[in-house]
Design an enzyme around this catalytic site. Structure first.
Site, PDB file in Angstrom:
ATOM      1  N   THR A  71       0.802  -1.231   0.000  1.00 51.55           N
ATOM      2  CA  THR A  71       0.000   0.000   0.000  1.00 51.55           C
ATOM      3  C   THR A  71       0.832   1.277   0.000  1.00 51.55           C
ATOM      4  O   THR A  71       0.314   2.341  -0.326  1.00 51.55           O
ATOM      5  CB  THR A  71      -0.915   0.035   1.231  1.00 51.55           C
ATOM      6  OG1 THR A  71      -0.106   0.021   2.423  1.00 51.55           O
ATOM      7  CG2 THR A  71      -1.871  -1.153   1.238  1.00 51.55           C
ATOM      8  N   GLU A  98      -3.911  -6.200  -1.336  1.00 49.43           N
ATOM      9  CA  GLU A  98      -2.969  -5.193  -0.850  1.00 49.43           C
ATOM     10  C   GLU A  98      -2.491  -5.581   0.552  1.00 49.43           C
ATOM     11  O   GLU A  98      -3.297  -5.980   1.399  1.00 49.43           O
ATOM     12  CB  GLU A  98      -3.632  -3.813  -0.791  1.00 49.43           C
ATOM     13  CG  GLU A  98      -4.051  -3.244  -2.131  1.00 49.43           C
ATOM     14  CD  GLU A  98      -2.968  -2.378  -2.755  1.00 49.43           C
ATOM     15  OE1 GLU A  98      -1.877  -2.246  -2.143  1.00 49.43           O
ATOM     16  OE2 GLU A  98      -3.228  -1.829  -3.843  1.00 49.43           O
TER      17      GLU A  98
END
Length: 258
Positions: A43, A104
């Protein structure tokens, strides 16, 4: 009573389909999951900001795995498209949002120091949670081995995640991806150390593996970026995009048919 139940069922079906009654009593055997690949990302920020970006921003992913604790968040239903891949290509397919599941992991990525980048490691709990999730996804979507790839694999000209500290070999040990046999790589490396293939050979081998790669025969920046993505994944100690005997050996072994 039975007629009333059938009529009620028909009314409910019609309400769900804009007034048209749909008969679901037959199902074709010729079908499969829309999912072809699973793409792993980091991320580049903390959990709170990651959740805000992926739920309120212009990007999204199906799953987000926190770092402490390693909570697995489902943000987009697997039946729907998430906006995580962008301009992407793998094995000849392009714009992969429609055919992938995006995962993610909360990770800051790297900070550029005066001499080298400092990468943030992944926690053991994160990787364990990821492997558990991947095994479930692969089973439910009936995906073949090597269906799990990184953002840097599908977009090597603009992305480096999940980075050199992501433990791809752990995924191989879990039976999720193939890993080049070390003895076979050593044999091929000794051979390539005597005579290194030309740039066009590297480009062809990278494209055969799945990477979108120029086929110009020139060692341009785009080709270096693709080779660096391969190196970061299978030989993270050095990922400068420079053709060498070990990279050639890894490509040769990975592209050999079982």
């Amino acid at each position: 009573m039975r007629f009333a139940l059938l009529a009620l069922t028909a009314l409910l079906l019609a309400a769900c389909t804009g007034g048209q009654v749909i008969d679901d009593s037959f199902s074709s055997r010729s079908q499969s999951s829309r999912v072809q690949y699973i793409v792993v990302h980091y991320t580049s920020t903390d959990l709170a900001h990651s959740l805000a970006l992926l739920t309120q921003g212009e990007v999204s992913s199906h799953y987000l795995i926190g770092d402490s604790p390693a909570t697995v968040y489902r943000l987009v239903d697997e039946s729907r498209r998430a906006w995580h891949a962008g301009d992407s290509a793998w094995q000849g397919r392009t714009w992969l949002n429609a055919s992938t599941i995006g995962i993610e992991l909360v990770n800051q990525g790297y900070e550029q120091g005066p001499h080298a980048a400092a990468w943030q490691p992944y926690s053991e709990a994160q990787i364990e949670a990821l492997i558990t999730l991947l095994k479930d996804l692969v089973k439910r979507h009936e995906l073949p081995i090597d269906s799990i790839i990184g953002h840097s694999d599908i977009a090597p000209q603009r992305k480096v995640d999940p980075g050199p500290l992501f433990p791809w070999q752990r995924l191989a040990e879990a039976g999720l991806i193939r890993w080049p046999d070390s003895a076979a790589v050593a044999r091929e490396q000794a051979r390539f150390a005597v005579a290194l293939p030309d740039v066009r050979w590297f480009q062809q081998q990278l494209q055969q593996l799945g990477y979108s790669t120029p086929q110009s025969g020139e060692l341009d920046k785009a080709t270096r970026n693709v080779l660096a993505a391969l190196q970061m994944k299978y030989r993270p100690a050095r990922y400068d995009g420079e053709p060498d005997a070990q990279s050639a050996a890894i490509l040769q072994v990975l592209n050999q048919k079982p």
